[in-house]
Scaffold this active site. Structure first.
Site, PDB file in Angstrom:
ATOM      1  N   LYS A 111      31.421  29.825  -7.948  1.00  0.00           N
ATOM      2  CA  LYS A 111      32.111  30.159  -9.205  1.00  0.00           C
ATOM      3  C   LYS A 111      31.194  31.089  -9.992  1.00  0.00           C
ATOM      4  CE  LYS A 111      34.092  25.548  -9.163  1.00  0.00           C
ATOM      5  NZ  LYS A 111      34.024  24.173  -9.641  1.00  0.00           N
TER       6      LYS A 111
ATOM      7  N   LYS B 157      42.825  16.704  -6.213  1.00  0.00           N
ATOM      8  CA  LYS B 157      41.700  15.983  -6.816  1.00  0.00           C
ATOM      9  C   LYS B 157      41.688  14.531  -6.355  1.00  0.00           C
ATOM     10  CE  LYS B 157      39.378  18.827  -9.459  1.00  0.00           C
ATOM     11  NZ  LYS B 157      37.914  18.990  -9.448  1.00  0.00           N
TER      12      LYS B 157
END
Ligand SMILES: [Mg+2]
Length: 342
Positions: free
Chosen positions: A218, A109
């Site tokens: 997703k 991240k």
């Protein structure tokens, strides 16, 4: 009983704890929904409006009452995911992911703090090189559109020195994605663009191939596994399937999607390691870098504990949220699916 009534009858609100903050939260909440086909998960993030939550509900209803496409394979290669942690922690987590879980791809991240981001990526590269051999491990980064295009270009030129497989959503808009992609050699993956930019309209999806190299898909946020397959066909880009920080029950939908598609790269399903508690007694985590395609039901004890973690007002919140998502979503079609299953 109304269709929404039967849906709610099989719905259990839950919360699971994360080891450390991720996407601004330390607890992940939602509802598990049981139907004749199995369990689905309704856990739209707090910043999702009713319409976006409605798509998520469609995915949960598909899991509980519908069918998932046939699996083409029984195992999915996955990446480990590393939150915005300090370099020393990044090094330990990266080594653990590579040695214990066998994940040779790590997603890191990015927060927009240049020095901290670079130190984290450098620590992961060092850890992977030391345990796997020079340049063997893959690093992909996710900026969640935290950069301006100028920042993205200068940061990516610097971070490219550590060897990047790709960068996920460096910037938000299509114009900015186009200019960043023209200026750097790092391949660009789109994630948020698939859902938020014109809400997954087919034309907008097919245009993504002009500004990106990889699509992150997703299932729950787009409306379910079948809908995610339609999205994959429309984008015409290599796909990486990811979960959305789901519980182990929720991750099963992403496994089903990855098993139904032709996916070459490691998928973003190794998020179980971020969970400190789960709705099953044996959480879904990778072994030797892969996860087995399977369907899980929650364990009674784990689910009871997960239910206990939610304060009464949060239980109320989730009941209201699912009702609003029902109204905003395809309630007519869902009514048919649910009533015909009874
Ligand atoms: Mg992402």
């Amino acid at each position: 009983m109304t269709a929404l009534g039967s849906l709610l009858q099989g719905a259990v609100p839950f919360a699971v704890r994360l080891h450390r903050e991720f996407r601004g939260v330390t607890v992940r909440e939602g509802m598990l929904i049981q139907g004749p086909s199995g369990w689905g998960e309704f856990s739209p993030f707090e910043d999702y409006d009713d319409q976006a939550a409605g798509r998520w509900l469609g995915g949960a209803i598909e899991a509980a009452y519908g069918t998932w496409p046939d699996a083409k394979r029984s195992e999915i290669r996955v990446n480990a995911i590393l939150p915005a942690v300090l370099p020393q922690v990044a090094r330990e987590l990266a080594e653990q992911a590579a040695v214990r879980d066998g994940c040779t791809t790590i997603k890191v991240k990015i927060t927009g703090d240049d020095a901290a981001d670079e130190a984290r990526v450098a620590a992961v590269r060092e850890a992977l090189d030391s345990v796997l051999g020079y340049g063997v491990g893959l690093i992909r980064i996710d900026a969640n559109a935290c950069w301006t295009s100028e920042q993205a270009i200068s940061s990516l030129k610097r971070l490219a020195a550590y060897g990047l497989e790709y960068v996920e959503q460096p910037v938000a808009s299509r114009e900015d994605l186009r200019s960043v992609r023209a200026a750097v050699d790092v391949p660009i993956a789109v994630d948020e663009s698939i859902r938020t930019d014109r809400g997954g309209d087919p034309r907008a999806l097919s245009e993504l191939a002009e500004i990106a190299d990889i699509a992150i898909i997703k299932p729950y946020p787009v409306g379910g596994v079948q809908r995610a397959i339609d999205v994959a066909e429309l984008v015409k880009l290599p796909v990486v399937v990811s979960s959305s920080m789901d519980s182990s029950v929720g991750i099963c939908a992403s496994l089903a999607l990855a098993a139904a598609l032709d996916v070459d790269r490691a998928c973003g399903l190794g998020t179980g390691a971020l969970l400190a508690t789960d709705v099953v007694s044996r959480p879904l985590v990778p072994t030797a870098g892969v996860m087995r395609v399977q369907r899980l039901a929650p364990d009674a004890d784990a689910l009871a504990e997960a239910r206990q973690l939610l304060a009464p007002e949060r239980v109320q919140h989730w009941h209201e949220r699912i009702s609003r998502a029902w109204e905003a979503g395809s309630s007519e079609a869902w009514r048919k699916v649910i009533t015909s299953s009874g």
